[in-house]
Every structure is written in C-alpha cells, then in structure tokens.
Design a protein around this motif. Structure first.
Motif, short mmCIF file in Angstrom:
data_model
loop_
_atom_site.label_atom_id
_atom_site.label_comp_id
_atom_site.label_asym_id
_atom_site.label_seq_id
_atom_site.Cartn_x
_atom_site.Cartn_y
_atom_site.Cartn_z
N ALA A 165 1.53 -11.37 -0.60
CA ALA A 165 2.12 -11.25 0.74
C ALA A 165 3.12 -12.37 0.99
CB ALA A 165 1.01 -11.28 1.79
N ASP A 166 2.78 -13.58 0.55
CA ASP A 166 3.70 -14.71 0.73
C ASP A 166 4.99 -14.51 -0.07
OD1 ASP A 166 1.94 -15.99 2.43
OD2 ASP A 166 1.17 -17.37 0.90
N LEU A 167 4.86 -14.09 -1.33
CA LEU A 167 6.06 -13.89 -2.15
C LEU A 167 6.93 -12.77 -1.57
CD1 LEU A 167 7.85 -14.34 -4.59
CD2 LEU A 167 6.29 -12.91 -5.94
N ALA A 168 6.31 -11.68 -1.17
CA ALA A 168 7.06 -10.57 -0.60
C ALA A 168 7.80 -11.01 0.66
CB ALA A 168 6.13 -9.40 -0.29
N ALA A 169 7.13 -11.79 1.51
CA ALA A 169 7.77 -12.24 2.75
C ALA A 169 8.96 -13.14 2.45
CB ALA A 169 6.75 -12.98 3.61
N GLU A 170 8.81 -14.04 1.50
CA GLU A 170 9.93 -14.91 1.13
C GLU A 170 11.10 -14.10 0.58
OE1 GLU A 170 8.16 -17.57 -1.66
OE2 GLU A 170 6.75 -18.37 -0.18
N PHE A 171 10.78 -13.14 -0.27
CA PHE A 171 11.81 -12.31 -0.89
C PHE A 171 12.56 -11.50 0.17
CE2 PHE A 171 12.83 -8.10 -2.74
CZ PHE A 171 13.75 -8.49 -3.69
N LEU A 172 11.83 -10.86 1.05
CA LEU A 172 12.46 -10.00 2.06
C LEU A 172 13.20 -10.82 3.10
CD1 LEU A 172 9.58 -7.40 2.43
CD2 LEU A 172 11.77 -7.08 1.25
N SER A 173 12.67 -11.97 3.48
CA SER A 173 13.38 -12.85 4.41
C SER A 173 14.70 -13.30 3.80
CB SER A 173 12.52 -14.06 4.77
OG SER A 173 11.39 -13.69 5.53
N GLY A 174 14.67 -13.58 2.49
CA GLY A 174 15.88 -14.00 1.81
C GLY A 174 16.94 -12.92 1.78
N LEU A 175 16.53 -11.67 1.90
CA LEU A 175 17.47 -10.55 1.95
C LEU A 175 17.90 -10.20 3.37
CD1 LEU A 175 15.89 -8.19 -0.75
CD2 LEU A 175 17.92 -9.63 -0.99
N GLY A 176 17.41 -10.98 4.34
CA GLY A 176 17.85 -10.80 5.71
C GLY A 176 16.99 -9.89 6.56
N LEU A 177 15.80 -9.49 6.09
CA LEU A 177 14.93 -8.65 6.90
C LEU A 177 14.42 -9.45 8.09
CD1 LEU A 177 13.59 -5.82 7.03
CD2 LEU A 177 11.62 -6.80 5.83
N ALA A 178 14.44 -8.82 9.27
CA ALA A 178 14.02 -9.49 10.50
C ALA A 178 12.56 -9.94 10.41
CB ALA A 178 14.21 -8.55 11.69
N ASP A 179 12.26 -11.05 11.09
CA ASP A 179 10.93 -11.64 11.00
C ASP A 179 9.82 -10.68 11.39
OD1 ASP A 179 12.10 -13.98 10.15
OD2 ASP A 179 11.86 -15.04 12.07
N ASP A 180 10.04 -9.88 12.45
CA ASP A 180 8.98 -8.98 12.89
C ASP A 180 8.70 -7.89 11.86
OD1 ASP A 180 11.49 -7.85 13.43
OD2 ASP A 180 10.74 -6.69 15.13
N ARG A 181 9.71 -7.49 11.12
CA ARG A 181 9.52 -6.49 10.07
C ARG A 181 8.88 -7.13 8.83
NH1 ARG A 181 12.15 -1.79 10.54
NH2 ARG A 181 12.95 -1.66 8.39
N VAL A 182 9.27 -8.35 8.54
CA VAL A 182 8.62 -9.08 7.43
C VAL A 182 7.13 -9.22 7.71
CG1 VAL A 182 8.45 -11.32 6.27
CG2 VAL A 182 10.70 -10.33 6.73
N GLU A 183 6.79 -9.48 8.96
CA GLU A 183 5.37 -9.67 9.31
C GLU A 183 4.56 -8.40 9.05
OE1 GLU A 183 2.57 -11.23 13.03
OE2 GLU A 183 4.71 -10.86 13.34
N VAL A 184 5.12 -7.24 9.29
CA VAL A 184 4.41 -5.99 9.01
C VAL A 184 4.13 -5.86 7.52
CG1 VAL A 184 4.55 -3.47 9.09
CG2 VAL A 184 5.40 -4.82 11.02
N VAL A 185 5.12 -6.17 6.69
CA VAL A 185 4.92 -6.09 5.24
C VAL A 185 3.89 -7.12 4.80
CG1 VAL A 185 6.04 -6.27 3.00
CG2 VAL A 185 7.26 -5.20 4.91
N TRP A 186 3.97 -8.33 5.36
CA TRP A 186 2.98 -9.36 4.99
C TRP A 186 1.57 -8.88 5.31
CZ3 TRP A 186 -1.09 -12.25 6.48
CH2 TRP A 186 -1.39 -13.39 5.73
N ASP A 187 1.38 -8.35 6.51
CA ASP A 187 0.05 -7.85 6.89
C ASP A 187 -0.40 -6.72 5.98
OD1 ASP A 187 -0.12 -9.65 8.97
OD2 ASP A 187 0.30 -8.20 10.55
N ALA A 188 0.50 -5.80 5.65
CA ALA A 188 0.14 -4.66 4.81
C ALA A 188 -0.36 -5.13 3.45
CB ALA A 188 1.33 -3.73 4.64
N ILE A 189 0.30 -6.13 2.88
CA ILE A 189 -0.10 -6.62 1.56
C ILE A 189 -1.36 -7.48 1.65
CG2 ILE A 189 0.64 -8.04 -0.40
CD1 ILE A 189 3.52 -7.16 0.24
#
Length: 225
Positions: A87-111
């Motif tokens: 979840a941490d790696l996915a969040a870092e990766f997606l944030s680095g690609l510009g995904l909004a924080d609230d959307r990153v949080e959904v992916v983090w929770d899912a993983i």
C-alpha cells in the motif's frame, strides 16, 4: 496468441503505468493473479448491480487490484507486512504520477485491507471488490456466491494463465517473511503461512501477556494464576 482486448481492461495513463510497474516487478504468476483480481472483482460488482463510472470508479478499482501484491516484490519489501508495504509503495508511485491525495487514499486502503475481508467488504466498492476479486481468484465462493461463467473464465485464463498462482503466492509470502521474521507477526496471514511451512507453534495469549517486559496482569489472578 490470446489478447486482452475483449477483456476491456482500463486503458488510462495511470492504469498503463501501474500495469508496467506490476508486470516489471512481480513474478508472472503474481502479476496474472493481480489482473485476474480486477476481472473477477469487476464481475462480482456486476453481480451486485454495481456500475463502473456510476457506483464506483473503475480506474481506482483497477489500480488497487493490479498493485495489491506489489509488496511481494524486491521494491516493495520493506519493514511492514507485505500488504502495508505494498500500500505504501503504491501510494508513493501514484502520488508521483500526480494522482490526487483522496484517490491515492482509496487505493492505499484497498491494498492495505485486502487481507481483512470482514473490514474491506464493508468499505466502498473500490476497496471491497479488491478483496472479493482476490479471494475469488484463489478459491471458489461459498454456495451462495455467483458462479463464474465458463466462457469468461476460459478467456481470462487464456490471457492470464494461472501459473500455479496460489502456490507461488504462498512461497513468495513465506520466503519474504523467513528473510525478515518481523514481517510475519503472530496471528497475521504471513505468520500463519510461515507456521504452516515451519511447524512452529503460536504462543498462547497468556504466554504473550507474561513475556518480559510485562505488566504482570496474571500474577495472583484466578485458579490458573
């Protein structure tokens, strides 16, 4: 050669980047499991009457699915259990690609919750369906669950063969945890799989509570004190 065109995988920039990350870092068996998790999660959503783009965000579901085992890679092998590391790696990766924080949080929770069905399945669909899709790919549902159409399964397995997926996942989780025992704490899924491999026994509740350092709650307590 089979193609994935008729499986309608998401084709956004984020989805393609996430696919490249997973394909380039995971073993083929784990990567195939990750994509099948999305396909079976989407199927379960349809069975529940959930519509992509209306009842849930299909891109977020795909990101959660395709990255849900990224903690089992060399890049994701950090110091938490593999679900949280992933979840941490996915969040870092997606944030680095510009995904909004609230959307990153959904992916983090899912993983992070994909190993906790009794919690994940009470959350929003993008989280619940990652857990459900992964579970369906690893074993059949109970008698009340929907049966996967044989033709659909054949198409999925033609594009993403199983490659002994469940067995590879077991070995990958255990091998990672044996190298870093703190990644398999007692009563966690990684810990249980390590116990099955090694034959080690779990400490009892009382043993955990009385190991030093302790608050000595059992001293003078009841007939078993």
């Amino acid at each position: 050669m089979s193609t994935t065109d008729d499986l309608n995988l998401p084709d956004t920039d984020l989805a393609r980047n996430a696919t490249r990350l997973a394909r380039g870092t995971e073993s083929p068996a784990v990567f195939h499991h990750s994509v099948r998790t999305y396909l079976y999660g989407r199927f379960l959503g349809e069975h529940q009457g959930l519509r992509p783009g209306h009842d849930y965000d299909d891109e977020l579901l795909y990101l959660g699915c395709v990255l849900h085992d990224i903690g089992l890679t060399d890049e994701g092998d950090r110091d938490q259990t593999f679900d949280v590391d992933g979840a941490d790696l996915a969040a870092e990766f997606l944030s680095g690609l510009g995904l909004a924080d609230d959307r990153v949080e959904v992916v983090w929770d899912a993983i992070a919750l994909h190993l906790v069905p009794h919690v994940a399945r009470r959350k929003r669909p993008e989280i619940a369906l990652v857990n459900s899709g992964a579970g369906l790919d690893l074993g059949p549902l109970g008698p009340d669950g929907p049966a996967l159409p044989e033709e659909f399964v054949a198409r999925v397995h033609a594009s993403f063969p199983r490659l002994h997926g469940a067995a590879v996942l077991f070995d990958t989780i255990v091998d990672q945890a044996l190298a870093k025992p703190h990644k398999a704490p007692p009563f966690s899924l990684p810990g249980e799989l390590v116990r099955q491999r090694t034959g080690e026994r779990w400490p009892t509740w009382r043993e955990l509570m009385t190991a030093e350092p302790t608050w000595r709650d059992y001293e003078g307590y009841g007939p078993t004190a």
